[in-house]
Enzyme design. Structure first.
Site, mmCIF file in Angstrom:
data_model
loop_
_atom_site.group_PDB
_atom_site.id
_atom_site.type_symbol
_atom_site.label_atom_id
_atom_site.label_comp_id
_atom_site.label_asym_id
_atom_site.label_seq_id
_atom_site.Cartn_x
_atom_site.Cartn_y
_atom_site.Cartn_z
ATOM 1 N N LYS A 72 0.843 -1.140 0.213
ATOM 2 C CA LYS A 72 0.092 -0.236 -0.093
ATOM 3 C C LYS A 72 0.691 1.204 -0.005
ATOM 4 C CE LYS A 72 -4.387 1.197 2.471
ATOM 5 N NZ LYS A 72 -4.786 0.708 3.942
ATOM 6 N N LEU A 73 0.975 2.054 -0.744
ATOM 7 C CA LEU A 73 1.353 3.437 -0.982
ATOM 8 C C LEU A 73 0.025 4.657 -1.567
ATOM 9 C CD1 LEU A 73 4.293 2.400 -3.890
ATOM 10 C CD2 LEU A 73 4.759 2.212 -1.719
#
Ligand SMILES: O=C[C@H](O)COP(=O)(O)O
Length: 222
Positions: free
Chosen positions: A87-88
């Protein structure tokens, strides 16, 4: 629409997963902090989550700030377990990291999405998931569901779910879940308390009590 559970609490994850309707897990640094977890235990905790529900994607968020660091951390997180998704948060650095991670076969969930252009840029960089936030718009007296509607329409104009799925995130209530489903979001990620609320309805409880009472009459008449 699929249900993901939005928590880093292992007990909550195990309970929700045991219900059979949970198709994924999403975590973030705030949710991990809420568990009381320490930095040194972060990766081990993500492994425990991934192993607790091995057949569904588990989003583990990177806290790196440069593209190079995001790619390095993303590769490390993805190597922890086959079902880990990196997740970014949306920014220039993470878009570049997403493109690079995709080349290595790593799926990215791009988070902190609030606008249509952000969502489309994430799709274009190759994000496997985009996570538009609903509740945080409501928190500042704006309409989070209206923003989600715009993002669902725009993304689905150009991208099939096989390319990018939309995770309606920052959901707080069963009504948020209903609205996300009616709009055609692919996934709703739901905190445990809201997931429990989604299970219940006063008429279901009343109906169940009536069935039990009537069945007692049947069994006591034997
Ligand atoms: O990371 C994504 C979460 O769904 C955010 O939810 P929140 O706005 O309730 O913190």
């Amino acid at each position: 629409m699929k249900f993901f559970i939005d928590t880093a609490d292992l007990a909550e994850i195990k309970t929700a997963y045991s219900w059979g309707c949970v198709a994924g897990v999403t975590t973030n640094p705030s949710l991990y902090a809420k568990t009381g977890g320490k930095l040194a235990d972060f990766e081990a905790h993500m492994v425990k989550i991934a192993e607790a529900c091995p057949d569904v994607p588990v989003s583990a968020e990177s806290t790196a700030t440069t593209t190079e660091e995001m790619v390095a951390e993303g590769l490390r997180l993805a190597a922890l377990a086959p079902n880990i998704v990196v997740k970014l948060p949306i920014c220039a650095e993470s878009l570049a990291a997403t493109k690079e991670l995709k080349k290595h076969g790593v799926n990215v969930n791009m988070t902190l999405i609030f606008t249509v252009p952000q969502a489309l840029m994430a799709c274009s960089a190759g994000a496997r998931y985009v996570s538009p936030f609903v509740g945080r718009f409501d928190d500042i007296a704006e309409d989070g569901i209206e923003q989600l509607a715009n993002i669902v329409t725009a993304v689905k104009n150009y991208y099939a779910p096989e390319h990018t799925e939309i995770i309606a995130a920052s959901l707080r209530t069963p009504n948020h879940v209903t609205q996300a489903a009616l709009l055609g979001a692919d996934i709703a990620t739901v905190p445990f308390a809201a997931m429990e609320k989604c299970l219940h309805h006063p008429l279901t409880d009343r109906g169940l009590a009536a069935f039990e009472a009537d069945w007692k009459k049947v069994t006591s008449a034997q």
